[in-house]
Design an enzyme around this catalytic site. Structure first.
Site, PDB file in Angstrom:
ATOM      1  N   GLU A 289     -19.493  28.486   5.169  1.00  0.00           N
ATOM      2  CA  GLU A 289     -18.212  29.484   5.490  1.00  0.00           C
ATOM      3  C   GLU A 289     -19.377  30.562   5.691  1.00  0.00           C
ATOM      4  O   GLU A 289     -20.395  31.447   5.101  1.00  0.00           O
ATOM      5  CB  GLU A 289     -17.717  29.818   4.312  1.00  0.00           C
TER       6      GLU A 289
ATOM      7  N   ASN B 102     -12.981  31.019  11.630  1.00  0.00           N
ATOM      8  CA  ASN B 102     -13.197  32.121  11.530  1.00  0.00           C
ATOM      9  C   ASN B 102     -15.116  31.373  11.800  1.00  0.00           C
ATOM     10  O   ASN B 102     -15.772  32.492  11.037  1.00  0.00           O
ATOM     11  CB  ASN B 102     -13.037  32.375   9.327  1.00  0.00           C
TER      12      ASN B 102
ATOM     13  N   ASP C 257     -20.409  16.880   5.436  1.00  0.00           N
ATOM     14  CA  ASP C 257     -19.521  17.750   3.866  1.00  0.00           C
ATOM     15  C   ASP C 257     -18.552  16.930   3.492  1.00  0.00           C
ATOM     16  O   ASP C 257     -17.412  15.635   4.072  1.00  0.00           O
ATOM     17  CB  ASP C 257     -18.930  19.726   4.811  1.00  0.00           C
TER      18      ASP C 257
ATOM     19  N   HIS D 228     -17.267  29.395  10.858  1.00  0.00           N
ATOM     20  CA  HIS D 228     -18.225  28.255   9.993  1.00  0.00           C
ATOM     21  C   HIS D 228     -18.426  27.081  10.804  1.00  0.00           C
ATOM     22  O   HIS D 228     -17.970  26.460  11.311  1.00  0.00           O
ATOM     23  CB  HIS D 228     -17.061  27.185   8.586  1.00  0.00           C
TER      24      HIS D 228
END
Ligand code: PGA
Length: 243
Positions: free
Chosen positions: A143, A136, A67, A138
């Site tokens: 996400e 979380n 990313d 990801h």
């Protein structure tokens, strides 16, 4: 799933580096999927050490990073391209034209996402994908959501993700709101996935992701279905696996 828990960061780094170097040594033209963030830095340091000992060459290796932030100018110190140069690429013999990182500085990110998937398709399958995990759940910047995308795409970062990354920026306002991320397709297609997790603050999410329900609300839970998943954790992150 192959889970390894280490009682020191050094041992974890050595094991991670050994797996990456082993992949490069075994395959003539290895394709590596690479990650950024605080998790892989020690592994990259160890790879550079082994490279300096003359134990490995990356001259035929191709890399794809997971990313990149959208909107940071080329050369911004917190861009993932600069991170990769500072932690790995400046110190090894990986040819620049075999390095792939999404370009988040372009006006039209959708063109860049398409281009990235074309490069991925040309390179075939990623041999080894290195992953961290967000608090979380990801992976890359995929996400939690009611659905996940297969292709490389532009994503609006969740608030908790921006907060977790704010430590690298002057203020919260400077943290980008969007990123380009490789989709779940290329990640899950990798021949082997190496998930690395460190720290007590990741203990609950990694346990939930690897032992709980498989759900797009925890993208890392999809890794449970991968046929060749290696998990490297320090004792703090692996706490709930040991009890
Ligand atoms: P970290 O990030 O390595 O900085 O903890 C991991 C991630 O968000 O994927």
């Amino acid at each position: 799933m192959n889970i390894h828990i280490f009682d020191s960061q050094e041992k974890l780094n050595e094991a991670g580096a050994r797996i990456i170097i082993g992949t490069v040594q075994m395959k003539q033209r290895a394709v590596l999927g690479l990650a950024t963030g605080s998790t892989p830095t020690g592994i990259y340091e160890e790879i550079v050490r082994e490279y300096n000992r003359g134990l490995v060459s990356f001259s035929k290796t191709t890399t794809f990073n997971l990313d990149e932030y959208v909107g940071l100018p080329i050369g911004h110190p917190e861009s993932y391209r600069v991170y990769m140069q500072q932690h790995l690429f400046n110190f090894i013999d990986l040819p620049p034209d075999q390095i792939h990182i999404p370009n988040g500085s372009l006006e039209d990110t959708s063109v860049e996402c398409k281009r990235y998937d074309e490069r991925l398709a040309e390179s075939g399958q990623i041999d080894l994908q290195l992953l961290g995990i967000g608090h979380n759940g990801h992976i890359g910047f995929n996400e939690p959501n009611h659905a996940l995308l297969r292709e490389t795409h532009t994503v609006t970062l969740r608030e908790e993700t921006r907060q977790a990354n704010a430590r690298y920026f002057k203020s919260m306002d400077d943290v980008p709101t969007q990123a380009i991320t490789m989709g779940m397709g290329a990640i899950m297609k990798a021949k082997t996935i190496m998930l690395v997790v460190r720290g007590a603050d990741k203990a609950e999410i990694v346990h939930k992701a690897l032992t709980g329900l498989i759900t797009t609300e925890i993208p890392a839970s999809l890794l449970q279905t991968h046929p060749s998943l290696v998990v490297l954790m320090d004792a703090e992150a692996g706490r709930l696996f040991q009890s």
